[in-house]
Design a protein around this motif. Structure first.
Motif, short mmCIF file in Angstrom:
data_model
loop_
_atom_site.label_atom_id
_atom_site.label_comp_id
_atom_site.label_asym_id
_atom_site.label_seq_id
_atom_site.Cartn_x
_atom_site.Cartn_y
_atom_site.Cartn_z
N CYS A 75 0.85 -1.06 0.03
CA CYS A 75 0.16 -0.01 -0.29
C CYS A 75 0.76 1.33 -0.11
O CYS A 75 1.83 1.39 0.60
CB CYS A 75 -0.91 -0.09 1.21
N PRO A 76 0.59 2.19 -0.76
CA PRO A 76 1.45 3.44 -0.90
C PRO A 76 1.17 4.30 0.40
O PRO A 76 2.18 5.01 0.69
CB PRO A 76 1.01 4.10 -2.30
N LYS A 77 0.11 4.05 0.81
CA LYS A 77 -0.03 5.02 2.35
C LYS A 77 0.43 4.54 3.46
O LYS A 77 1.20 5.22 4.09
CB LYS A 77 -1.59 5.20 2.31
N CYS A 78 -0.16 3.17 4.05
CA CYS A 78 0.43 2.80 5.03
C CYS A 78 1.75 2.05 4.83
O CYS A 78 2.32 1.56 6.03
CB CYS A 78 -0.60 1.66 5.74
N GLY A 79 2.06 1.50 3.66
CA GLY A 79 3.47 0.84 3.48
C GLY A 79 3.21 -0.57 3.64
O GLY A 79 4.59 -1.01 4.21
N LYS A 80 2.28 -1.18 4.04
CA LYS A 80 2.27 -2.60 4.65
C LYS A 80 1.83 -3.32 3.26
O LYS A 80 0.95 -3.14 2.53
CB LYS A 80 1.30 -2.84 5.68
#
Length: 104
Positions: A75-80
């Motif tokens: 995910c680009p937002k949360c990085g998970k």
């Protein structure tokens, strides 16, 4: 032939194999083989001889395909690493992160 839910340009992380934990961008998707080519993952070296005068010979790095089931989108937002859900925004269908709800 299974459907691949990863597209060209997605950032992915490798889940298994010799490159486990590495992240990179998807350069190509091969749906008939159920494989993807990820930048900097599954790198092979090719020894190339100069064919023409002025051309350099040497060792060339090449990213080879890896099975799509061994990678997961990040995910680009949360990085998970996460699976993608689909959601309708207006009349368009968009991919959404299952963990934080951000558009992918």
């Amino acid at each position: 032939m299974k459907k691949i839910n990863i597209k060209k340009g997605d950032k992915v992380i490798v889940l298994s194999g010799k490159d486990v934990g590495k992240t990179g961008e998807v350069l190509a998707v091969l749906p008939k083989e159920s494989k993807v080519v990820v930048e900097g993952v599954n790198v092979s070296f090719r020894h190339q001889k100069a064919r023409k005068q002025g051309e350099e010979s040497g060792i060339i790095k090449k990213s080879c395909p890896i099975y799509a089931c061994k990678v997961m989108r990040v995910c680009p937002k949360c990085g998970k690493p996460t699976k993608a859900a689909s959601k309708f925004v207006g009349d368009k269908k968009v991919r959404v992160c299952k963990k934080c709800g951000a558009e992918i």
